[in-house]
Design a protein around this motif. Structure first.
Motif, PDB file in Angstrom:
ATOM      1  N   PRO A  63       0.889 -14.654 -45.282  1.00  0.00           N
ATOM      2  CA  PRO A  63       1.217 -15.999 -44.789  1.00  0.00           C
ATOM      3  C   PRO A  63       0.003 -16.918 -44.724  1.00  0.00           C
ATOM      4  N   ALA A  64       0.237 -18.192 -45.014  1.00  0.00           N
ATOM      5  CA  ALA A  64      -0.781 -19.238 -44.898  1.00  0.00           C
ATOM      6  C   ALA A  64      -0.106 -20.476 -44.318  1.00  0.00           C
ATOM      7  N   PRO A  65      -0.802 -21.236 -43.464  1.00  0.00           N
ATOM      8  CA  PRO A  65      -0.202 -22.417 -42.835  1.00  0.00           C
ATOM      9  C   PRO A  65       0.343 -23.410 -43.852  1.00  0.00           C
ATOM     10  N   GLN A  66       1.434 -24.055 -43.474  1.00  0.00           N
ATOM     11  CA  GLN A  66       2.095 -25.111 -44.248  1.00  0.00           C
ATOM     12  C   GLN A  66       2.948 -24.582 -45.405  1.00  0.00           C
ATOM     13  N   GLU A  67       2.969 -23.284 -45.639  1.00  0.00           N
ATOM     14  CA  GLU A  67       3.760 -22.756 -46.753  1.00  0.00           C
ATOM     15  C   GLU A  67       5.227 -22.609 -46.360  1.00  0.00           C
ATOM     16  N   SER A  68       6.115 -22.861 -47.316  1.00  0.00           N
ATOM     17  CA  SER A  68       7.553 -22.725 -47.098  1.00  0.00           C
ATOM     18  C   SER A  68       7.986 -21.312 -47.466  1.00  0.00           C
ATOM     19  N   VAL A  69       8.814 -20.705 -46.606  1.00  0.00           N
ATOM     20  CA  VAL A  69       9.253 -19.332 -46.830  1.00  0.00           C
ATOM     21  C   VAL A  69      10.747 -19.205 -46.569  1.00  0.00           C
ATOM     22  N   VAL A  70      11.348 -18.185 -47.162  1.00  0.00           N
ATOM     23  CA  VAL A  70      12.730 -17.814 -46.874  1.00  0.00           C
ATOM     24  C   VAL A  70      12.683 -16.524 -46.062  1.00  0.00           C
ATOM     25  N   GLY A  71      13.242 -16.566 -44.855  1.00  0.00           N
ATOM     26  CA  GLY A  71      13.174 -15.416 -43.966  1.00  0.00           C
ATOM     27  C   GLY A  71      14.552 -14.925 -43.558  1.00  0.00           C
ATOM     28  N   VAL A  72      14.576 -13.707 -43.015  1.00  0.00           N
ATOM     29  CA  VAL A  72      15.812 -13.089 -42.537  1.00  0.00           C
ATOM     30  C   VAL A  72      15.640 -12.762 -41.058  1.00  0.00           C
ATOM     31  N   VAL A  73      16.542 -13.245 -40.223  1.00  0.00           N
ATOM     32  CA  VAL A  73      16.487 -12.963 -38.786  1.00  0.00           C
ATOM     33  C   VAL A  73      16.802 -11.486 -38.554  1.00  0.00           C
ATOM     34  N   ILE A  74      15.913 -10.783 -37.853  1.00  0.00           N
ATOM     35  CA  ILE A  74      16.135  -9.356 -37.616  1.00  0.00           C
ATOM     36  C   ILE A  74      16.433  -9.036 -36.155  1.00  0.00           C
ATOM     37  N   SER A  75      16.041  -9.933 -35.233  1.00  0.00           N
ATOM     38  CA  SER A  75      16.329  -9.692 -33.819  1.00  0.00           C
ATOM     39  C   SER A  75      16.063 -10.955 -33.015  1.00  0.00           C
ATOM     40  N   GLY A  78      14.414 -13.040 -26.120  1.00  0.00           N
ATOM     41  CA  GLY A  78      14.449 -14.152 -25.175  1.00  0.00           C
ATOM     42  C   GLY A  78      14.951 -15.407 -25.858  1.00  0.00           C
ATOM     43  N   GLU A  79      14.125 -16.438 -25.860  1.00  0.00           N
ATOM     44  CA  GLU A  79      14.493 -17.705 -26.505  1.00  0.00           C
ATOM     45  C   GLU A  79      13.958 -17.803 -27.925  1.00  0.00           C
ATOM     46  N   ASN A  80      13.353 -16.735 -28.404  1.00  0.00           N
ATOM     47  CA  ASN A  80      12.772 -16.725 -29.749  1.00  0.00           C
ATOM     48  C   ASN A  80      13.509 -15.752 -30.654  1.00  0.00           C
ATOM     49  N   TRP A  81      13.259 -15.881 -31.959  1.00  0.00           N
ATOM     50  CA  TRP A  81      13.784 -14.936 -32.932  1.00  0.00           C
ATOM     51  C   TRP A  81      12.627 -14.296 -33.686  1.00  0.00           C
TER      52      TRP A  81
END
Length: 230
Positions: A63-75, A78-81
């Motif tokens: 990962p590098a700042p400002q890069e666009s990524v496609v992610g998969v939610v795994i869990s 609290g209020e975060n994923w």
């Protein structure tokens, strides 16, 4: 451009210089700033010369700042994923990191949901952090949950090719049938077409053009499309 090894100096200069994967700014003994490569590969820059990075044959996304990524939610935590973006560590996504999100009004993401997000924080000693809006406008700008469609895995180099507006593949496919795409720099491409046969055609073309696959050129892709029922 030239090939470099880890530790070599790179002559990257610009008023608004932005360093991408494989490059690091360090200070010399004389206190002068220097740009050094952190991995082997080819030195690349955009046409404006303000963005530089190292193009290598890395299999894992860093990962590098400002890069666009496609992610998969795994869990959910609290209020975060927690989101899988294909890197060594899972990424964190705050529930308020969406356009117009509040404590009472936030997306209801489920495990397995696909996201198009931007890396807001990346450090070798910390988990990467994501956000689903443009940092300057605070608008979604295409970021957010990706509903429906199909996820394609390809090489990191192929994703960088597809992000180039001059690359032939998506304009060629778009002239034949409507399609939606979201290209992550992390080796993932989301494709959405009305007809499943069209989706299959897009997937097969991406795999065929991928430099780590067939490396097919434009003329060959046109002939290949002619053999498909789309």
């Amino acid at each position: 451009m030239s090939l470099v090894l880890p530790g070599e100096h790179v002559p990257a200069q610009h008023v608004n210089l932005k360093l991408g994967p494989g490059l690091l700014q360090s200070s010399s003994a004389q206190g002068q700033a220097a740009i050094v490569s952190t991995r082997a590969g080819e030195v690349m820059s955009n046409p404006k010369g303000n963005k530089w990075w190292i193009e290598g044959n890395s299999r894992r996304y860093v990962p590098a700042p400002q890069e666009s990524v496609v992610g998969v939610v795994i869990s959910r935590s609290g209020e975060n994923w927690r989101v899988d973006i294909g890197s060594a560590h899972m990424a964190s996504l705050d529930g308020l990191a969406f356009e117009g999100a509040t404590k009472r009004n936030r997306p209801n993401l489920k495990v397995g949901s696909l996201l198009y997000a931007r890396v807001s924080l990346a450090h070798k000693d910390m988990e990467p952090e994501l956000e689903c809006f443009d940092a300057q406008t605070r608008k979604a700008e295409g970021f957010g949950e990706l509903k429906g469609g199909f996820l394609v895995q390809c090489s990191l180099k192929m994703c960088r090719l597809l992000l180039d507006p001059k690359h032939f593949l998506f304009p060629l496919l778009g002239a034949r049938f409507p399609l939606e795409t979201a290209v992550g720099i992390n080796g993932r491409v989301w494709v959405n077409c009305k007809d499943p046969r069209q989706t299959i055609a897009v997937v097969r073309c991406i795999e065929a053009v991928d430099p780590d696959g067939g490396g097919m050129e434009e003329v060959a892709v046109k002939k290949f499309l002619g053999t498909l029922d789309v």
